[in-house]
Design an enzyme around this catalytic site. Structure first.
Site, short mmCIF file in Angstrom:
data_model
loop_
_atom_site.label_atom_id
_atom_site.label_comp_id
_atom_site.label_asym_id
_atom_site.label_seq_id
_atom_site.Cartn_x
_atom_site.Cartn_y
_atom_site.Cartn_z
CD GLU A 107 40.80 98.49 60.38
OE1 GLU A 107 41.66 99.17 61.32
OE2 GLU A 107 39.54 98.32 60.49
CG HIS A 126 37.86 95.23 63.78
ND1 HIS A 126 37.80 95.80 64.67
CD2 HIS A 126 37.99 96.19 62.70
CE1 HIS A 126 38.05 97.15 64.66
NE2 HIS A 126 38.03 97.37 62.91
CG HIS A 128 33.84 99.74 63.46
ND1 HIS A 128 33.80 100.13 62.29
CD2 HIS A 128 35.17 99.50 63.75
CE1 HIS A 128 34.92 100.10 61.73
NE2 HIS A 128 35.84 99.54 62.58
CG HIS A 196 39.22 101.31 65.20
ND1 HIS A 196 40.52 101.26 64.42
CD2 HIS A 196 38.29 100.62 64.57
CE1 HIS A 196 40.19 100.56 63.27
NE2 HIS A 196 38.78 100.14 63.35
#
Length: 268
Positions: A107, A126, A128, A196
């Protein structure tokens, strides 16, 4: 062991860890990237892992200070294990500049496409984040509960990968998906990813990490407030803008505390 002894031991461990953090310079330096920035990526990864925003997945990156068309990010590795030697340079198409056989995150296009679209962004995170996931899959918008999360007053768009790409593995594994995500982010500091997690951005690694942490804290507090019933009194856009300006002033205070918190793990 007495209470005084425990305090002294904690201080010693903290000082030892801080010395280790200062030693976090890569064995093979990345041209133009100073050790302080690499340290921030390492420490930021450890901080978010320690707080549970990251587990074995997720990543922290920074735009290359000398080359805005490159960014720095760890090789594919659990964030809690990242060291300076793991940091690599990538171009804005997601290609490793000097791969040397190292595995890379699928990613990474989350980062490359946001850097392409947002010249003002100097760091991308990023996660989760568990607290945030419910707001990515319901019709309840994530809104600012208190001053530390004031940046949320700018708006929190939700990106749904299925709308543009159908049924996928949910991963931002190519430039097209990364570009779509960057478009959903727009000029905001945070974008949620349906089913996500989320992405936060900022003018520094410290601020992007700050926003990642407080996005999750705010989400948990908002869930609690909604569960109590009745109308929730959120920050207004005006309050959000004023309070977020203060966040920039006091950022180093909380960063220093967080850095001390993860120092023992770097001393091992």
């Amino acid at each position: 062991m007495t209470a005084t002894s425990r305090v002294l031991l904690a201080i010693c461990l903290g000082l030892s860890g801080l010395a280790q953090i200062r030693a976090q310079t890569p064995a093979t330096p990345i041209a133009g990237a100073d050790a302080g920035l690499i340290e921030d990526i390492v420490v930021g990864s450890r901080i978010l892992a320690d707080f549970g925003m990251l587990d074995g997945f997720g990543h922290v990156s920074a735009r290359h200070p000398a080359n805005p068309n490159h960014f720095l990010m760890s090789r594919s590795l659990a964030p809690a294990l990242v060291t300076a030697d793991d940091i690599m340079a990538f171009d804005l198409d997601g290609n490793a500049v000097d791969p040397r056989g190292r595995s890379v995150f699928l990613e990474r296009f989350t980062h490359s496409e946001i850097y392409k679209a947002r010249p003002d962004v100097m760091s991308v995170v990023h996660t989760h984040s568990p607290g945030v996931i419910p707001f990515s899959v319901t019709q309840v918008p994530l809104r600012p509960m208190y001053h530390n999360a004031a940046f949320l007053a700018a708006g929190t768009p939700v990106w749904d990968i299925r709308k543009a790409f159908g049924e996928t593995d949910m991963l931002v594994r190519d430039g097209a998906r990364g570009k779509s995500l960057a478009e959903a982010l727009g000029d905001k500091p945070v974008v949620l990813m349906r089913g996500h997690g989320d992405v936060t951005v900022g003018p520094s690694v410290k601020m992007a990490v700050f926003r990642a942490y407080y996005t999750d804290v705010n989400a948990r507090l908002q869930s609690q407030a909604l569960a109590l019933g009745g109308e929730v009194n959120y920050l207004t856009p005006g309050e959000g803008a004023k309070a977020d300006a203060i966040n920039f002033v006091v950022l180093d205070r909380i960063w220093g505390l967080w850095k001390l918190r993860v120092a023992p793990s770097l001393a091992k």
